[in-house]
Design a protein around this motif. Structure first.
Motif, PDB file in Angstrom:
ATOM      1  N   ILE A  88      48.010  39.600  18.644  1.00 43.21           N
ATOM      2  CA  ILE A  88      47.391  38.291  18.839  1.00 43.21           C
ATOM      3  C   ILE A  88      46.148  38.473  19.690  1.00 43.21           C
ATOM      4  O   ILE A  88      46.194  39.101  20.756  1.00 43.21           O
ATOM      5  CB  ILE A  88      48.349  37.323  19.552  1.00 43.21           C
ATOM      6  N   THR A  89      45.022  37.923  19.249  1.00 40.20           N
ATOM      7  CA  THR A  89      43.802  38.055  20.036  1.00 40.20           C
ATOM      8  C   THR A  89      42.813  36.950  19.679  1.00 40.20           C
ATOM      9  O   THR A  89      42.883  36.352  18.609  1.00 40.20           O
ATOM     10  CB  THR A  89      43.144  39.433  19.809  1.00 40.20           C
ATOM     11  N   HIS A  90      41.924  36.681  20.615  1.00 39.94           N
ATOM     12  CA  HIS A  90      40.748  35.865  20.317  1.00 39.94           C
ATOM     13  C   HIS A  90      39.498  36.641  20.727  1.00 39.94           C
ATOM     14  O   HIS A  90      38.410  36.089  20.793  1.00 39.94           O
ATOM     15  CB  HIS A  90      40.798  34.521  21.064  1.00 39.94           C
ATOM     16  N   ASP A  91      39.698  37.943  20.996  1.00 38.83           N
ATOM     17  CA  ASP A  91      38.639  38.807  21.511  1.00 38.83           C
ATOM     18  C   ASP A  91      37.914  39.507  20.362  1.00 38.83           C
ATOM     19  O   ASP A  91      38.476  40.385  19.703  1.00 38.83           O
ATOM     20  CB  ASP A  91      39.258  39.842  22.460  1.00 38.83           C
ATOM     21  N   MET A  92      36.672  39.149  20.124  1.00 36.40           N
ATOM     22  CA  MET A  92      35.922  39.755  19.045  1.00 36.40           C
ATOM     23  C   MET A  92      35.607  41.219  19.304  1.00 36.40           C
ATOM     24  O   MET A  92      35.373  41.993  18.378  1.00 36.40           O
ATOM     25  CB  MET A  92      34.623  38.986  18.799  1.00 36.40           C
ATOM     26  N   ASN A  93      35.594  41.627  20.560  1.00 42.26           N
ATOM     27  CA  ASN A  93      35.400  43.048  20.862  1.00 42.26           C
ATOM     28  C   ASN A  93      36.532  43.879  20.255  1.00 42.26           C
ATOM     29  O   ASN A  93      36.302  44.954  19.691  1.00 42.26           O
ATOM     30  CB  ASN A  93      35.332  43.282  22.373  1.00 42.26           C
ATOM     31  N   SER A  94      37.761  43.371  20.362  1.00 43.31           N
ATOM     32  CA  SER A  94      38.907  44.064  19.767  1.00 43.31           C
ATOM     33  C   SER A  94      38.795  44.093  18.253  1.00 43.31           C
ATOM     34  O   SER A  94      39.122  45.099  17.610  1.00 43.31           O
ATOM     35  CB  SER A  94      40.218  43.370  20.177  1.00 43.31           C
ATOM     36  N   VAL A  95      38.329  42.993  17.678  1.00 39.72           N
ATOM     37  CA  VAL A  95      38.166  42.920  16.223  1.00 39.72           C
ATOM     38  C   VAL A  95      37.219  44.000  15.741  1.00 39.72           C
ATOM     39  O   VAL A  95      37.495  44.731  14.780  1.00 39.72           O
ATOM     40  CB  VAL A  95      37.636  41.527  15.812  1.00 39.72           C
ATOM     41  N   VAL A  96      36.075  44.122  16.423  1.00 40.06           N
ATOM     42  CA  VAL A  96      35.062  45.101  16.029  1.00 40.06           C
ATOM     43  C   VAL A  96      35.576  46.530  16.194  1.00 40.06           C
ATOM     44  O   VAL A  96      35.254  47.426  15.403  1.00 40.06           O
ATOM     45  CB  VAL A  96      33.769  44.897  16.854  1.00 40.06           C
ATOM     46  N   GLU A  97      36.402  46.761  17.218  1.00 43.33           N
ATOM     47  CA  GLU A  97      36.862  48.115  17.513  1.00 43.33           C
ATOM     48  C   GLU A  97      38.053  48.548  16.660  1.00 43.33           C
ATOM     49  O   GLU A  97      38.080  49.664  16.142  1.00 43.33           O
ATOM     50  CB  GLU A  97      37.237  48.223  19.004  1.00 43.33           C
TER      51      GLU A  97
END
Length: 269
Positions: A195-204
């Protein structure tokens, strides 16, 4: 692989999940993306059995979990590892004891020596081989997350669920936690849901991304396709991040140069 079929959940007449159909793929970091109040946590709780869907079914590697016999649900739960948002370590236990806890609960057949070997292996895997005797109050937030990961994988989990693993961490530590989860997922071929709302994690680490909005799944894809998604709600969400806006500009610029080069190589110089 975890398959979700038409999962619906309401509270006091308020529909939170409105017929979710999606798949969490084995050996990949499957990200549940969306803003606050979009149904991410409710869906996760339905998947792991903390809540029961009003309608729909959830299947783990071909075995139906929802409404199945108690012993079958318990067997599936034994294969689930959970990294909680706040790490949820026991303050009165050492790092070693926290990591050992699920082994005592879920694998009573293991000897004390076998548990010790497993805990030492897991702590070493997350880079905490020298922290076993420390108390949670003596370690940093990033180290607590690592302990949480070690505890989650200690029983040789098949499915790993992470609830906002970067919550409260600085950007560099967040990146390291993302990398660790990604490495463990691929190394042990785990089905990981984050679960995330962090786009940095999405990109990585976004091997597979599911975007929820107001209880609906509006899009799924990968980190390589998300920047070109044509879903208005998703575009509004992802381009609120300055990092993603910058990445999009670079992608467009590089695409433009490639287009020029393909037409006339001399124009690229």
């Amino acid at each position: 692989m975890i398959e979700i079929h038409n999962v619906q959940k309401s509270f006091d007449g308020n529909a939170v999940l409105k017929g979710i159909n999606c798949t969490f793929e084995t050996g990949k970091c499957n990200l549940l993306l969306g803003g606050s109040g979009t149904g991410k946590s409710v869906l996760l709780q339905c998947i792991v059995g903390l809540m029961k869907p009003d309608i729909g079914s959830i299947t783990f590697d071909g075995t139906v979990f929802t409404n199945n016999k108690v012993n079958i649900r318990q067997e599936i739960r034994r294969k689930i590892g959970m990294l909680f948002q706040g790490s949820a370590l026991f303050d009165s236990m050492t790092v070693f004891e926290n990591t050992e806890f699920p082994l005592k609960m879920l694998t009573p057949e293991m000897t004390k020596e076998e548990r010790r070997d497993r805990v030492e292996f897991c702590l070493k895997r997350v880079g905490l081989e020298n922290a076993g005797n420390k108390m949670p109050s003596e370690i940093s937030g990033g180290m607590k997350k690592r302990v949480g990961i070690a505890r989650a994988i200690a029983p040789n989990c098949t499915y790993l669920f992470c609830d906002e693993p970067n919550s409260g961490l600085d950007p560099l530590t967040s990146l390291k936690i993302d990398e660790l989860i990604h490495e463990i997922t691929h190394e042990y071929n785990i089905t990981t849901a984050i679960i995330t709302h962090d786009m940095n994690s999405v990109v990585e680490i976004g091997d597979h991304i599911i975007f929820l909005h107001k209880g609906l799944k509006l899009w799924d894809g990968t980190k390589d396709t998300i920047l070109n998604a044509e879903v208005p709600e998703l575009k509004e969400f992802i381009f609120s991040s300055s990092l993603v806006r910058a990445a999009k500009r670079v992608d467009e610029q590089e695409g433009g140069l490639e287009s020029i080069s393909a037409e006339d190589p001399m124009n690229a110089h």
